[in-house]
Motif scaffolding. Sequence first.
Motif, PDB file in Angstrom:
ATOM      1  N   UNK A  74       0.823  -1.213   0.000  1.00 60.25           N
ATOM      2  CA  UNK A  74       0.000   0.000   0.000  1.00 60.25           C
ATOM      3  C   UNK A  74       0.853   1.257   0.000  1.00 60.25           C
ATOM      4  N   UNK A  75       1.944   1.252   0.761  1.00 59.36           N
ATOM      5  CA  UNK A  75       2.803   2.435   0.818  1.00 59.36           C
ATOM      6  C   UNK A  75       3.514   2.661  -0.509  1.00 59.36           C
ATOM      7  N   UNK A  76       3.920   1.581  -1.170  1.00 58.09           N
ATOM      8  CA  UNK A  76       4.570   1.717  -2.484  1.00 58.09           C
ATOM      9  C   UNK A  76       3.591   2.234  -3.530  1.00 58.09           C
ATOM     10  N   UNK A 101       8.094   3.297   3.276  1.00 54.83           N
ATOM     11  CA  UNK A 101       8.122   1.949   2.713  1.00 54.83           C
ATOM     12  C   UNK A 101       9.418   1.234   3.068  1.00 54.83           C
ATOM     13  N   UNK A 102      10.528   1.956   3.080  1.00 52.77           N
ATOM     14  CA  UNK A 102      11.813   1.352   3.449  1.00 52.77           C
ATOM     15  C   UNK A 102      11.807   0.901   4.910  1.00 52.77           C
ATOM     16  N   UNK A 103      11.186   1.699   5.777  1.00 50.29           N
ATOM     17  CA  UNK A 103      11.096   1.312   7.189  1.00 50.29           C
ATOM     18  C   UNK A 103      10.250   0.049   7.338  1.00 50.29           C
ATOM     19  N   UNK A 104       9.131  -0.019   6.619  1.00 52.78           N
ATOM     20  CA  UNK A 104       8.308  -1.223   6.668  1.00 52.78           C
ATOM     21  C   UNK A 104       9.073  -2.439   6.158  1.00 52.78           C
ATOM     22  N   UNK A 105       9.888  -2.240   5.134  1.00 56.90           N
ATOM     23  CA  UNK A 105      10.691  -3.343   4.602  1.00 56.90           C
ATOM     24  C   UNK A 105      11.710  -3.822   5.634  1.00 56.90           C
TER      25      UNK A 105
END
Length: 306
Positions: A74-76, A101-105
């Motif tokens: 969703x963030x991407x 998105x990087x933090x979620x990854x």
Amino acid sequence: MAALISDIFSSSALLSLGLYHLICTTRNHLKSPRDYVARPYHPFPLSGSSSSSPRLKHIQLYLLILSLLVALVHQLLTSTDSDPLLKGRTPVYHFTSLQSAAVLFLFLLLSLALLLSDATSLLPLPSDLLFALASAIFFLQFSASSASASVQTSDLQAKCDSISACISAASALLCLLLACQPRLFIADVGLGASFCLQGLWVLQTGLSLYVEAFIPEGCHRLLDVANGVDGSTKCDLEESRLRAVAILDLVFVLYVLFVVVILLVIYAVVVKTVGLRRFGSYEALPMLTTADSDHVQMKSLAGTQA
């Protein structure tokens, strides 16, 4: 609508994770206070007779990984939106979305590493290292939320992001404390409470931005923005903006009180279930009977004559 559904999904995942962590942490501490050590993950309790126990044991991690994947996708997708009415007239928001998105990854990688560490022998990571990595990622989340708050075109979104950043900073500090002092029960309970608080605040963010009944008086959504995404809720007057910010501050305090009540209720219920062992109090020594006292005196006299 998509943003509201995403916030409800994220809120449910964080709230359930926080409640599960609080229950397991309190239960482990009450069972054995002297041997208590904080754990980054608590396996789901199952009976050993079930053949599917090894798989269901890590069901919490599977659900967490699934939730992170959905949030990452969703963030991407949000970061690729190019409509200037939705995201403002500068591409700054694209970079903050990619940062989130990087933090979620990174959280996804940490969850996978935790699953490999607990379920296999491929990556045996110690608990203090896992807490240290979680602390670093929470700090990056604090940085991402702060950056998003500084570039938001919506005053309400900026306020919600700034409060979310404060909760992430608290989680980072608690994880760092647990990495240095794994026996600190208060920090472990505080970490579970921070998950619950973050989940409730994510839900409040979605309601305050995308649901008409919860938008503060004097603020409104832009009519030319059909999707109701970030930056679409505006306050026309400065007085309305200040009032809306004050309402959000009050709601946050109420959520903190609610989390404290949840913590106390969980502790009381677990105490009733497990029982409370007090190791800090004095215990009376057993009383000697008359026969035992005479026996001790005879032994003392015999030793003196010898």
